[in-house]
Design an enzyme around this catalytic site. Structure first.
Site, PDB file in Angstrom:
ATOM      1  N   THR A 131      -3.397  46.258 132.454  1.00 49.11           N
ATOM      2  CA  THR A 131      -3.338  45.796 133.848  1.00 49.11           C
ATOM      3  C   THR A 131      -4.182  44.528 133.947  1.00 49.11           C
ATOM      4  OG1 THR A 131      -5.306  46.968 134.624  1.00 49.11           O
ATOM      5  CG2 THR A 131      -3.236  48.214 134.603  1.00 49.11           C
ATOM      6  N   ASP A 132      -4.155  43.901 135.116  1.00 46.61           N
ATOM      7  CA  ASP A 132      -4.942  42.681 135.287  1.00 46.61           C
ATOM      8  C   ASP A 132      -6.439  42.947 135.115  1.00 46.61           C
ATOM      9  OD1 ASP A 132      -2.721  41.145 135.698  1.00 46.61           O
ATOM     10  OD2 ASP A 132      -2.799  41.288 137.895  1.00 46.61           O
ATOM     11  N   CYS A 133      -6.893  44.122 135.559  1.00 39.26           N
ATOM     12  CA  CYS A 133      -8.329  44.416 135.454  1.00 39.26           C
ATOM     13  C   CYS A 133      -8.691  45.171 134.173  1.00 39.26           C
ATOM     14  CB  CYS A 133      -8.821  45.184 136.683  1.00 39.26           C
ATOM     15  SG  CYS A 133      -7.787  46.569 137.158  1.00 39.26           S
ATOM     16  N   TYR A 134      -7.664  45.683 133.489  1.00 39.60           N
ATOM     17  CA  TYR A 134      -7.896  46.352 132.208  1.00 39.60           C
ATOM     18  C   TYR A 134      -6.921  45.783 131.173  1.00 39.60           C
ATOM     19  CZ  TYR A 134     -10.642  49.805 134.800  1.00 39.60           C
ATOM     20  OH  TYR A 134     -11.592  50.417 135.583  1.00 39.60           O
TER      21      TYR A 134
END
Length: 389
Positions: A131-134
């Site tokens: 994901t964008d944050c992971y």
């Protein structure tokens, strides 16, 4: 009528009178309930037996770049990652995944938990949801007890208040959660240690409740909730002890403080992995009734003899047998002498109660007031509505 605060004050002064439950039973037989109730402050109970409905919560800590783990293996054993980016739940009875071309190992979550408690290294292999944050997709490393954040046992079902005796009336060996059962009533296996078992000595859970401090795996733990399959409405004898599986408890405690002597992975042939766990429960002596309950003997306790050769939820039984008979090494079933053996270690169960006694006498373990009682009106609901695919 003693209070917890009074008992704890004596513990802090190292003047509390503490007996193991076996010592208590012998003392009652010698001088009677009334005298013992006046003299004794705490009774310690213990068990060391397989408790497969156990597991560990583990927080690995974040990587750089961070990963949102969605599949994970610890020494080849799958751990459940579906409730946080780097939080895992490792079930004691989860088996190592087979690798093509390699011999299947008799290894599972219980063994990994034992290794971590012992300070041994454990291999981690993880796959992430990008994901964008992971943004990280995979991760491999080696962890130990000291390189992870939280590591605590959270066990949904421990301390069965009584259980069954397993036999096999069929014509082939059976491999079960009680271990091998030989055909034609070749042996009988029981798992509960009987009169020294913690909840047998508090049959109506008048003392043990949510928040009770206990000995768990060689460290300090707590009763967190009722256990799964909690069935306090089981039929009971006049002495209030159940005639089969009854109450259970959910337990938790800091695994970093535990001792591998009391937390051991094990494996049942053709069944799977489990966890041998030592649990000790202190019983404060408030009044004579508590002492009278704890004075119960193996001859006054019974368990049902269940035939595992019938593959149904409700299996036929060969009636009830006392724990005194079970511990004699032989029981009689339909005129046949059948050898018996315990899954619980009676010796180590005694040692748990003895070690807890020593903690209390040394002033390092005090008692807690439960914050709530364990429900005693739970029914046991089966799954009778099902569709065959």
């Amino acid at each position: 009528m003693r209070k917890i605060a009074e008992i704890n004050e004596k513990i802090s002064r190292k003047s509390a009178v503490v007996l193991t439950v076996e010592e208590l039973k012998a003392k009652v037989a010698e001088v009677g309930v009334t005298k013992v109730a006046k003299e004794v402050d705490v009774i310690t109970t213990g068990t060391f037996e397989p408790m497969e409905s156990s597991g560990a919560i583990i927080n690995l800590g974040h990587t750089d770049p961070p990963i949102k783990i969605r599949r994970c293996w610890l020494d080849g054993v799958p751990a459940y990652p579906g409730f946080g980016a780097v939080d895992l739940y490792l079930g004691a009875s989860c088996a190592v995944e087979a690798v093509e071309g390699e011999e299947v190992r008799e290894h599972g979550g219980g063994h990994v938990i034992e290794d971590l408690i012992a300070g041994k290294p454990v291999q981690v292999r993880a796959q992430g949801q990008v994901t964008d944050c992971y943004p990280r997709a995979t991760f491999e490393t080696t962890i130990t007890r000291d390189t992870i954040n939280q590591f605590y046992l959270f066990n949904p079902r421990n301390l069965y208040q009584n259980f069954i005796v397993g036999v096999n009336g069929g014509d082939r060996p059976l491999f079960t959660y009680l271990g091998p059962l030989q055909p034609r009533l070749g042996n009988a296996v029981y798992s509960n240690p009987g009169a020294i078992s913690p909840l047998i000595n508090d049959p109506d859970l008048q003392v043990v409740g949510i928040g009770t401090r206990i000995f768990l795996g060689g460290g300090i733990g707590y009763v967190a909730w009722e256990g799964t399959q909690h069935f306090p409405l089981q039929k009971r004898l006049p002495n209030r002890t159940p005639i089969g599986p009854a109450a259970t408890l959910a337990l938790m405690g800091d695994a970093k403080q535990m001792n591998p002597r009391w937390v051991r992975g094990c494996y049942f042939k053709n069944y799977g992995p489990s966890l041998m766990l030592g649990v000790g429960v202190p019983i404060p002596v408030f009044n004579e009734e508590i002492v009278a309950r704890c004075a119960v003997q193996d001859k006054d306790l019974v368990a049902p003899i269940v035939d595992f050769s019938i593959p149904r939820r409700v299996r036929p039984t060969f009636g009830l047998v006392s724990y005194a008979q079970l511990k004699s090494g032989r029981i009689l079933i339909e005129g046949k002498v059948v050898r018996t053996a315990p899954l619980a270690s009676i010796f180590l169960s005694r040692q748990v109660a003895q070690e807890l006694k020593q903690w209390i006498e040394a002033g390092t373990f005090t008692l807690t007031e439960p914050v709530a009682s364990i429900p005693m009106e739970r029914s046991f609901l089966p799954q009778d509505r099902w569709t065959e695919f």
